[in-house]
Write a protein that holds these residues in place. Sequence first.
Motif, PDB file in Angstrom:
ATOM      1  N   GLU A   1       0.832  -1.208   0.000  1.00 23.60           N
ATOM      2  CA  GLU A   1       0.000   0.000   0.000  1.00 23.60           C
ATOM      3  C   GLU A   1       0.866   1.257   0.000  1.00 23.60           C
ATOM      4  O   GLU A   1       0.581   2.218  -0.711  1.00 23.60           O
ATOM      5  CB  GLU A   1      -0.918   0.017   1.224  1.00 23.60           C
TER       6      GLU A   1
ATOM      7  N   GLN B   1      -5.328  -0.759  -8.983  1.00 26.51           N
ATOM      8  CA  GLN B   1      -6.231  -0.828  -7.830  1.00 26.51           C
ATOM      9  C   GLN B   1      -7.065  -2.108  -7.875  1.00 26.51           C
ATOM     10  O   GLN B   1      -7.205  -2.800  -6.861  1.00 26.51           O
ATOM     11  CB  GLN B   1      -7.160   0.392  -7.792  1.00 26.51           C
ATOM     12  N   ALA B   2      -7.601  -2.428  -9.046  1.00 26.79           N
ATOM     13  CA  ALA B   2      -8.446  -3.608  -9.177  1.00 26.79           C
ATOM     14  C   ALA B   2      -7.652  -4.899  -8.973  1.00 26.79           C
ATOM     15  O   ALA B   2      -8.121  -5.823  -8.301  1.00 26.79           O
ATOM     16  CB  ALA B   2      -9.108  -3.616 -10.559  1.00 26.79           C
TER      17      ALA B   2
ATOM     18  N   GLY C   1      -5.879  -4.916  -5.170  1.00 28.40           N
ATOM     19  CA  GLY C   1      -6.761  -4.741  -4.023  1.00 28.40           C
ATOM     20  C   GLY C   1      -6.439  -3.529  -3.169  1.00 28.40           C
ATOM     21  O   GLY C   1      -7.016  -3.340  -2.108  1.00 28.40           O
ATOM     22  N   VAL C   2      -5.522  -2.692  -3.618  1.00 24.98           N
ATOM     23  CA  VAL C   2      -5.181  -1.469  -2.896  1.00 24.98           C
ATOM     24  C   VAL C   2      -5.968  -0.332  -3.532  1.00 24.98           C
ATOM     25  O   VAL C   2      -5.779  -0.010  -4.701  1.00 24.98           O
ATOM     26  CB  VAL C   2      -3.666  -1.165  -2.960  1.00 24.98           C
ATOM     27  N   GLN C   3      -6.895   0.232  -2.781  1.00 25.14           N
ATOM     28  CA  GLN C   3      -7.735   1.327  -3.265  1.00 25.14           C
ATOM     29  C   GLN C   3      -7.223   2.649  -2.718  1.00 25.14           C
ATOM     30  O   GLN C   3      -7.077   2.805  -1.507  1.00 25.14           O
ATOM     31  CB  GLN C   3      -9.187   1.115  -2.821  1.00 25.14           C
ATOM     32  N   LEU C   4      -6.940   3.575  -3.626  1.00 25.75           N
ATOM     33  CA  LEU C   4      -6.488   4.896  -3.218  1.00 25.75           C
ATOM     34  C   LEU C   4      -7.686   5.818  -3.064  1.00 25.75           C
ATOM     35  O   LEU C   4      -8.692   5.671  -3.738  1.00 25.75           O
ATOM     36  CB  LEU C   4      -5.519   5.468  -4.253  1.00 25.75           C
ATOM     37  N   GLU C   5      -7.533   6.780  -2.173  1.00 26.83           N
ATOM     38  CA  GLU C   5      -8.566   7.755  -1.902  1.00 26.83           C
ATOM     39  C   GLU C   5      -7.915   9.131  -1.922  1.00 26.83           C
ATOM     40  O   GLU C   5      -6.862   9.315  -1.313  1.00 26.83           O
ATOM     41  CB  GLU C   5      -9.138   7.467  -0.522  1.00 26.83           C
TER      42      GLU C   5
ATOM     43  N   ASN D   1      -6.135   2.571 -12.364  1.00 27.42           N
ATOM     44  CA  ASN D   1      -7.383   1.837 -12.186  1.00 27.42           C
ATOM     45  C   ASN D   1      -7.148   0.328 -12.184  1.00 27.42           C
ATOM     46  O   ASN D   1      -7.656  -0.394 -11.318  1.00 27.42           O
ATOM     47  CB  ASN D   1      -8.376   2.224 -13.292  1.00 27.42           C
TER      48      ASN D   1
ATOM     49  N   GLN E   1       0.801   4.257  -2.715  1.00 27.77           N
ATOM     50  CA  GLN E   1       0.434   5.582  -2.218  1.00 27.77           C
ATOM     51  C   GLN E   1       1.548   6.591  -2.471  1.00 27.77           C
ATOM     52  O   GLN E   1       1.294   7.704  -2.926  1.00 27.77           O
ATOM     53  CB  GLN E   1       0.117   5.512  -0.725  1.00 27.77           C
TER      54      GLN E   1
END
Length: 107
Positions: free
Chosen positions: A23, A92-93, A96-100, A89, A27
């Motif tokens: 992650e 992330q898919a 499994g690490v989703q950024l915000e 994109n 990030q």
Amino acid sequence: MALTRDFQETVRARAERDPVFREAMFQEAVSALLRGEVDNGRAGLRAYINATIGFDSLSKALGRPPKSLMRMFGPAGNPTAENLLGVINVLQAETGVQLEVRAVAAA
């Protein structure tokens, strides 16, 4: 200076076993891009791609040749916004690490 294969394998092994490290890699790469540190951001994304899904899997997901993607994230690379956002994109898919993104007032 080019990274050695041993170092790349060490980073890949750490990313596989340590989700916090994985992650943080992602990030930091995207944060560097947002700060305008384009060279660092591209290099960070390249390292993240190599440590996680690899350019062959990324190529299949995007329908682009792997060498083209490698050049995009190389030292002289210049990915378009469409390509860059598509890569983020897919990463992330697939990882499994989703950024915000959050707005923060300047100090």
